[in-house]
Design a protein around this motif. Structure first.
Motif, mmCIF file in Angstrom:
data_model
loop_
_atom_site.group_PDB
_atom_site.id
_atom_site.type_symbol
_atom_site.label_atom_id
_atom_site.label_comp_id
_atom_site.label_asym_id
_atom_site.label_seq_id
_atom_site.Cartn_x
_atom_site.Cartn_y
_atom_site.Cartn_z
ATOM 1 N N GLU A 130 0.811 3.436 9.519
ATOM 2 C CA GLU A 130 0.501 4.852 9.394
ATOM 3 C C GLU A 130 0.014 5.437 10.708
ATOM 4 O OE1 GLU A 130 -2.299 5.154 6.311
ATOM 5 O OE2 GLU A 130 -0.897 4.571 4.714
ATOM 6 N N GLU A 131 -0.481 4.549 11.596
ATOM 7 C CA GLU A 131 -1.001 5.044 12.870
ATOM 8 C C GLU A 131 0.117 5.344 13.862
ATOM 9 O OE1 GLU A 131 -3.765 2.228 14.311
ATOM 10 O OE2 GLU A 131 -5.171 2.472 12.648
ATOM 11 N N ASP A 132 1.291 4.806 13.619
ATOM 12 C CA ASP A 132 2.412 5.039 14.538
ATOM 13 C C ASP A 132 3.044 6.393 14.205
ATOM 14 O OD1 ASP A 132 1.979 2.482 15.598
ATOM 15 O OD2 ASP A 132 3.288 1.567 14.091
ATOM 16 N N GLU A 133 2.726 7.384 15.025
ATOM 17 C CA GLU A 133 3.150 8.749 14.739
ATOM 18 C C GLU A 133 4.204 9.275 15.711
ATOM 19 O OE1 GLU A 133 -0.384 11.013 14.833
ATOM 20 O OE2 GLU A 133 -1.214 10.149 12.964
ATOM 21 N N GLY A 134 4.467 8.547 16.799
ATOM 22 C CA GLY A 134 5.421 9.034 17.793
ATOM 23 C C GLY A 134 6.871 8.845 17.348
ATOM 24 N N PRO A 135 7.829 9.294 18.165
ATOM 25 C CA PRO A 135 9.250 9.123 17.833
ATOM 26 C C PRO A 135 9.626 7.641 17.893
ATOM 27 C CG PRO A 135 9.021 10.004 20.051
ATOM 28 C CD PRO A 135 7.641 10.007 19.462
ATOM 29 N N LEU A 136 10.576 7.254 17.052
ATOM 30 C CA LEU A 136 11.017 5.864 16.993
ATOM 31 C C LEU A 136 12.133 5.631 18.021
ATOM 32 C CD1 LEU A 136 11.007 3.073 15.624
ATOM 33 C CD2 LEU A 136 12.701 3.981 14.001
ATOM 34 N N ASP A 137 11.935 4.599 18.831
ATOM 35 C CA ASP A 137 12.944 4.177 19.819
ATOM 36 C C ASP A 137 13.214 2.682 19.627
ATOM 37 O OD1 ASP A 137 13.066 6.691 20.919
ATOM 38 O OD2 ASP A 137 11.606 6.241 22.493
ATOM 39 N N ILE A 138 14.501 2.320 19.578
ATOM 40 C CA ILE A 138 14.905 0.917 19.472
ATOM 41 C C ILE A 138 15.898 0.634 20.609
ATOM 42 C CG2 ILE A 138 15.962 -0.845 18.034
ATOM 43 C CD1 ILE A 138 15.242 0.845 15.587
ATOM 44 N N GLU A 139 15.599 -0.364 21.417
ATOM 45 C CA GLU A 139 16.447 -0.726 22.547
ATOM 46 C C GLU A 139 16.794 -2.217 22.496
ATOM 47 O OE1 GLU A 139 14.614 2.374 25.931
ATOM 48 O OE2 GLU A 139 14.506 0.185 26.184
ATOM 49 N N TRP A 140 18.074 -2.477 22.778
ATOM 50 C CA TRP A 140 18.498 -3.867 22.997
ATOM 51 C C TRP A 140 18.816 -4.009 24.480
ATOM 52 C CZ3 TRP A 140 18.346 -8.200 20.178
ATOM 53 C CH2 TRP A 140 18.168 -8.099 18.803
ATOM 54 N N VAL A 141 18.171 -4.996 25.105
ATOM 55 C CA VAL A 141 18.276 -5.188 26.554
ATOM 56 C C VAL A 141 18.778 -6.598 26.829
ATOM 57 C CG1 VAL A 141 17.023 -5.185 28.737
ATOM 58 C CG2 VAL A 141 16.391 -3.566 26.948
ATOM 59 N N LEU A 142 19.705 -6.711 27.801
ATOM 60 C CA LEU A 142 20.187 -8.025 28.254
ATOM 61 C C LEU A 142 19.413 -8.405 29.508
ATOM 62 C CD1 LEU A 142 22.162 -10.412 28.153
ATOM 63 C CD2 LEU A 142 23.797 -9.015 29.442
ATOM 64 N N ILE A 143 18.686 -9.520 29.419
ATOM 65 C CA ILE A 143 17.876 -9.992 30.541
ATOM 66 C C ILE A 143 18.709 -10.963 31.371
ATOM 67 C CG2 ILE A 143 15.775 -11.196 31.214
ATOM 68 C CD1 ILE A 143 14.550 -10.319 28.567
ATOM 69 N N PRO A 144 18.986 -10.673 32.625
ATOM 70 C CA PRO A 144 19.813 -11.564 33.448
ATOM 71 C C PRO A 144 19.089 -12.852 33.769
ATOM 72 C CG PRO A 144 18.906 -9.799 34.789
ATOM 73 C CD PRO A 144 18.515 -9.492 33.374
ATOM 74 N N ALA A 145 19.905 -13.908 34.021
ATOM 75 C CA ALA A 145 19.310 -15.199 34.386
ATOM 76 C C ALA A 145 18.659 -15.128 35.763
ATOM 77 C CB ALA A 145 20.378 -16.291 34.353
ATOM 78 N N ASP A 146 19.191 -14.274 36.625
ATOM 79 C CA ASP A 146 18.616 -14.094 37.954
ATOM 80 C C ASP A 146 17.482 -13.082 37.860
ATOM 81 O OD1 ASP A 146 18.033 -13.864 40.605
ATOM 82 O OD2 ASP A 146 20.037 -13.246 41.246
ATOM 83 N N ASN A 147 16.303 -13.519 38.235
ATOM 84 C CA ASN A 147 15.134 -12.632 38.148
ATOM 85 C C ASN A 147 15.217 -11.466 39.123
ATOM 86 O OD1 ASN A 147 13.992 -14.271 36.165
ATOM 87 N ND2 ASN A 147 12.932 -15.564 37.692
ATOM 88 N N GLN A 148 16.083 -11.581 40.141
ATOM 89 C CA GLN A 148 16.201 -10.509 41.115
ATOM 90 C C GLN A 148 16.983 -9.314 40.572
ATOM 91 O OE1 GLN A 148 14.542 -10.722 43.957
ATOM 92 N NE2 GLN A 148 13.857 -12.795 43.448
#
Length: 370
Positions: free
Chosen positions: A51-69
């Motif tokens: 109930e405390e979450d009142e902001g807009p809902l955002d859902i993201e899927w992100v691909l994290i590369p194996a190279d940290n750079q």
């Protein structure tokens, strides 16, 4: 050790109660997935809002590369009641939210027709201020064994060692190979050694009983592939006879080749000689005189001599041997006596010129004087 103050304990309990009432992700039962290329995978991401979450809902899927750079790559996003799926061109048309309405609490992601390049770490981020939660999932796309080929190494002769080989052109590691016999006796020969990692089957001291059809199965965690080969063990080949035959054949071929070369050279020499003789022209040699002209000139000269002779000088002429006359210079027509042709000068003219009639002996066909 003294117990913690009551105020500190109350603060910790209050914070814990506040965290439990904020946004939370519930799909934490599986963090690693292994799928085969071409298949479909569903990466889970379910959540619960507070109930405390009142902001807009955002859902993201992100691909994290194996190279940290490298930076993270957004592949799909839900924001302000709208889906955005054109961030990652490599997956365009192959990804979608499992639920068409992610705000209902299901932000799971479906990836269709998986490729080996889809392997990586995926992170689901759910934001609804002030709550923020995320979850990482490791996806490994494996390639099934494919284009598996079987082959034989070594002579297929009695008493020799034969190696059956099995190799898959495609397939993710770790690949395992297993040989079996599919004709006759199903079991492999006793004197055989199998290497499952390399796919080699060693058959020692082969015999005709080893002949038959063998099959190899290549497998990994996502699939299998198979190939087969026919083994035919035969008696050893007579090597000496083959060598002798090859030598005789080679010598015979060389002899025929030499004979053809000789004939060609001889033919060329004959053509060259005939051409030289035919075209040889000698300008310094005069043409030969005809026998008839020679004979006529000789007879004419003798007649002139006879016409000018007197009885006084006839004696020397009669003493001349008749055989000394060059008979080869006369042309004797067939069927005629070798008498001198009559002079073209008339008799009265000869008398005026002072000529004396002389009797010239006649000659028969056999050459005797008549």
């Amino acid at each position: 050790m003294e117990p913690p103050p009551l105020a500190l304990v109350s603060l910790v309990l209050l914070c814990s109660a506040g965290l439990t009432r904020s946004l939370s992700i519930t799909s934490v039962d599986q963090s690693m997935f292994e799928k085969a290329q071409g298949e479909k995978v569903t990466l889970p991401c379910t959540f619960v809002l507070s109930e405390e979450d009142e902001g807009p809902l955002d859902i993201e899927w992100v691909l994290i590369p194996a190279d940290n750079q490298k930076k993270e790559q957004i592949i799909i996003m839900y924001a302000v009641d709208r889906i955005y799926n054109n961030y990652y061109a490599a997956m365009t048309g192959r990804m979608q939210f499992t639920n068409s309405d992610p705000k209902s609490g299901d932000g799971s992601l479906d990836i269709l027709n998986l490729k080996s390049t889809d392997t990586g770490t995926y992170q689901c981020k759910v934001k609804k201020a002030p709550g923020v939660q995320s979850q990482k999932i490791q996806l490994t796309v494996l390639v099934k064994p494919a284009r598996t080929k079987c082959s034989v190494e070594g002579p297929q002769e009695i008493g020799k060692d034969v190696i059956l080989k099995c190799v898959s052109q495609e397939g993710s590691p770790l690949l395992s190979y297993n040989w079996r016999r599919v004709s006759g006796i199903q079991e492999l020969p006793v004197a055989s050694t199998l290497n499952k990692n390399s796919g080699e089957l060693l058959l020692k001291n082969a015999s005709q009983a080893y002949s038959g059809t063998y099959s190899c199965v290549a497998s990994n965690r996502v699939g299998t592939d198979e190939c087969s080969i026919e083994l035919n063990v035969t008696p050893p080949i007579n090597t000496a006879g083959v060598i002798v035959g090859a030598i005789i054949g080679t010598l015979l071929g060389l002899f025929i080749l030499a004979f053809l070369v000789f004939c060609c050279c001889k033919k060329q020499r004959e053509k060259k000689y005939e051409k030289e003789v035919h075209h040889e022209i000698r300008e310094d040699v005069p043409p030969p005189k005809s026998r008839s002209s020679t004979a006529r000139s000789y007879i004419g000269s003798n007649r002139s001599s006879l016409g000018s002779m007197s009885p006084s000088n006839m004696e020397g002429y009669t003493k001349t041997p008749y055989s000394q006359v060059p008979s080869e210079d006369f042309e004797r027509p067939p069927g005629q006596n070798p008498a001198f042709a009559p002079s073209k000068v008339a008799a009265p003219n000869l008398s005026r010129m002072g000529a004396v009639p002389v009797m010239i002996p006649a000659q028969s066909k056999d050459g005797s004087i008549v």
